[in-house]
Design a protein around this motif. Structure first.
Motif, PDB file in Angstrom:
ATOM      1  N   LEU A   1     -16.186   1.581   6.208  1.00 12.35           N
ATOM      2  CA  LEU A   1     -16.106   2.540   5.112  1.00 12.35           C
ATOM      3  C   LEU A   1     -14.732   3.200   5.051  1.00 12.35           C
ATOM      4  N   LEU A   2     -14.189   3.569   6.208  1.00 10.58           N
ATOM      5  CA  LEU A   2     -12.872   4.211   6.234  1.00 10.58           C
ATOM      6  C   LEU A   2     -11.781   3.264   5.744  1.00 10.58           C
ATOM      7  N   ALA A   3     -11.822   2.024   6.201  1.00  8.86           N
ATOM      8  CA  ALA A   3     -10.804   1.060   5.776  1.00  8.86           C
ATOM      9  C   ALA A   3     -10.908   0.790   4.280  1.00  8.86           C
ATOM     10  N   ALA A   4     -12.131   0.628   3.772  1.00  4.88           N
ATOM     11  CA  ALA A   4     -12.321   0.369   2.343  1.00  4.88           C
ATOM     12  C   ALA A   4     -11.917   1.583   1.506  1.00  4.88           C
ATOM     13  N   MET A   5     -12.245   2.773   1.998  1.00  8.23           N
ATOM     14  CA  MET A   5     -11.874   4.007   1.301  1.00  8.23           C
ATOM     15  C   MET A   5     -10.360   4.125   1.190  1.00  8.23           C
ATOM     16  N   ALA A   6      -9.664   3.854   2.284  1.00  8.52           N
ATOM     17  CA  ALA A   6      -8.203   3.947   2.282  1.00  8.52           C
ATOM     18  C   ALA A   6      -7.589   2.918   1.349  1.00  8.52           C
ATOM     19  N   CYS A   7      -8.131   1.707   1.347  1.00  9.00           N
ATOM     20  CA  CYS A   7      -7.636   0.645   0.464  1.00  9.00           C
ATOM     21  C   CYS A   7      -7.802   1.060  -0.999  1.00  9.00           C
ATOM     22  N   LEU A   8      -8.958   1.629  -1.308  1.00 11.48           N
ATOM     23  CA  LEU A   8      -9.252   2.090  -2.661  1.00 11.48           C
ATOM     24  C   LEU A   8      -8.256   3.157  -3.110  1.00 11.48           C
ATOM     25  N   HIS A   9      -8.007   4.151  -2.244  1.00 14.77           N
ATOM     26  CA  HIS A   9      -7.131   5.261  -2.611  1.00 14.77           C
ATOM     27  C   HIS A   9      -5.648   4.873  -2.582  1.00 14.77           C
ATOM     28  N   THR A  10      -5.325   3.733  -1.977  1.00 12.58           N
ATOM     29  CA  THR A  10      -3.948   3.241  -1.986  1.00 12.58           C
ATOM     30  C   THR A  10      -3.628   2.550  -3.301  1.00 12.58           C
ATOM     31  N   GLY A  11      -4.672   2.105  -4.015  1.00 12.28           N
ATOM     32  CA  GLY A  11      -4.420   1.580  -5.355  1.00 12.28           C
ATOM     33  C   GLY A  11      -4.729   0.128  -5.580  1.00 12.28           C
ATOM     34  N   ALA A  12      -5.432  -0.536  -4.644  1.00 13.32           N
ATOM     35  CA  ALA A  12      -5.845  -1.908  -4.915  1.00 13.32           C
ATOM     36  C   ALA A  12      -6.703  -1.931  -6.180  1.00 13.32           C
ATOM     37  N   GLY A  13      -6.477  -2.912  -7.051  1.00 12.65           N
ATOM     38  CA  GLY A  13      -7.252  -2.977  -8.289  1.00 12.65           C
ATOM     39  C   GLY A  13      -8.724  -3.212  -8.037  1.00 12.65           C
TER      40      GLY A  13
END
Length: 498
Positions: free
Chosen positions: A265-277
């Protein structure tokens, strides 16, 4: 980024500046002393405090004598200079400043042997005994004097480098030099200040500009470079009109197990907030509820006993490892992706699998990014008893395999396939919480999905990860990883607005 020089290269920078500015060496020493004093006075503005300055007979001691003169001029009347007379040789500039001091009201005493220092009532000590050229531990009277000074338990400010500390190279496990509260160093931090062993010698450091020739410094061949905010600003790319989710790539996060879904969840959350489409989390079936409840924007690819990623190339970034587990099925999954020659971000349990499969390590695709902490790194590449050797190994392995190694610590070392080592200066002890590495992995994957190069993705992720933590630490004693992950987008925006 700032080129970090060895002590020999810094001496060359001194000489080049003296020859080409031009400026006399004694005037450059005066400039360094003024910069030191300005920094010191910001910390210690109470001129009623008593100060003891210990001066060796080289240029570091010459700096100390000039500092004494300037502190007296700034109101420090309760000041005494201790001349450390442990050898015959003295530098010319030391001799000039000693003569100048003789013409002032400054009190002084000569120390011919360490036992001469029987007591000292000063509130503050300034260490200007030995400079940055040292490459072996202290011995004899110098070692005894350092021990005596340390026993006084006073606040020590070191001039450029604490006496007994190596500016670069392997640091001895049993440091026997002076232990400074703060080191005020000239023009550049010493390379070894970024290694954990430096905490034995100085609690903190501050760099002051003494106007050495920056063009000359930046042109020097070097192994180490210090990242700066403008490096990040140059790399970051603004979002453009008419772009869409497909423009910013699809990241796959292969992470989590039945008891470790938090890492996914943390890794996916960070990826999301970094801007991956688009972000897809490859997780166990048992994690679907948690994912859907906490991150509705993230898609799921369920991972039963074994999931084969049919077409890894449809993802612009794949990160694997956080909370994954080291079961055979996960080993097979990692192997299949490596054999497909797809460059990935590899962390945590995926690194632990690699440490047992050196054959896979040799097959990593070029531009793969691995993100080990100290123990994971040593499991991969062998035990190390010091950080200098560990970073040298990382540098060699990055070049050998054509990969980027993000060696995590207070100051993270980003080792590139070119042989360069970039040091990330952001981050703080408030970030010493579980899950921070999972967040970093997600940030790297998010940037990779947006088509940043492996090197740029690692640089951006490390700097922004730490910078977000620095801002949160202004208000929080400790920083949960989830708080940091949700602040990544705001940090990126702030950097792009500068």
């Amino acid at each position: 980024m700032r080129t970090l020089l060895t002590s020999a290269q810094m001496r060359s920078a001194d000489q080049f500046t003296i020859a080409n500015k031009p400026i006399a060496s004694i005037d450059l020493m005066e400039k360094a002393a003024r910069a030191f004093v300005q920094c010191f006075l910001r910390d210690q503005f109470n001129t009623n405090k008593s100060v003891a300055i210990f001066c060796g007979k080289g240029n570091n001691g010459g700096d100390g004598l000039a500092i004494a003169h300037l502190l007296i001029a700034n109101g420090y009347e309760n000041l005494k200079v201790y001349l450390v007379n442990f050898g015959e040789k003295q530098s010319n500039d030391f001799a000039i400043n000693l003569q100048r001091m003789e013409e002032t009201r400054c009190k002084k005493t000569i120390i011919n042997q360490a036992s001469d220092l029987k007591s000292l009532k000063a509130d503050i000590i300034i260490d200007a005994i030995l400079g940055s050229g040292l490459n072996k531990p202290l011995s004899g009277e110098f070692e005894a004097l350092a021990e005596n000074i340390n026993k006084l338990n006073k606040k020590v400010y070191a001039v450029d480098v604490p006496t007994g500390f190596f500016a670069e190279g392997k640091l001895p496990q049993d440091y026997n030099g002076i232990k400074a509260y703060k080191t005020i160093c000239f023009q550049r931090p010493k390379i070894n200040f970024f290694f954990p062993e430096s905490a034995m010698a100085t609690e903190k450091y501050e760099v002051v500009d003494i106007e050495l020739d920056e063009v000359f410094i930046q042109k020097q061949e070097a192994d180490f470079y210090l990242l700066e905010s403008h490096d990040i600003e140059k790399i970051l790319q603004a979002r453009k009109l008419f772009s869409h989710k497909g423009t910013y790539g699809h990241a796959l996060i292969i992470a989590g197990n039945n008891q470790t879904m938090g890492a996914a969840l943390l890794a996916a959350m960070a990826c999301l907030h970094t801007g991956a489409g688009l972000t897809t989390a490859c997780i166990p079936q048992a994690g679907l509820t948690a994912l859907n409840a906490s991150l509705p924007e993230v898609m799921a690819l369920t991972r039963d006993e074994y999931t084969r990623i049919e077409n890894p190339k449809k993802y612009q970034a794949i990160a694997i490892g956080p909370g994954l587990g080291i079961e055979t099925d996960h080993e097979r999954l990692l192997e299949s992706l490596i054999m497909a020659k797809y460059p990935m971000v590899i962390d945590a349990d995926a690194l632990n699998i690699l440490s047992e499969r050196s054959d896979l390590l040799d097959k990593l695709a070029a531009d793969t990014i691995i993100t080990p902490h100290m123990k994971e790194f040593d499991r991969l590449f062998g035990e190390h008893d010091n950080w200098w050797d560990r970073v040298q190994t990382a540098k060699l392995q990055a070049k050998k395999h054509g990969i980027v190694i993000v060696l995590k610590n207070q100051y993270t070392f980003i080792c590139l396939p070119t042989g360069k080592v970039l040091i990330n200066p952001t981050g703080n002890p408030a970030m010493a919480q579980g899950g921070m590495g999972d967040v970093l992995t997600g940030i790297i994957a998010g940037f990779k999905a947006q088509q940043y190069s492996a090197a740029d993705a690692a640089i951006l992720a490390c700097y922004i990860h730490g910078k977000a933590g620095d801002h949160l630490a202004e208000e929080q004693f400790v920083i949960p990883a989830s708080h940091l992950a949700t602040g990544i987008s705001k940090e990126i925006k702030a950097l792009m607005s500068q």
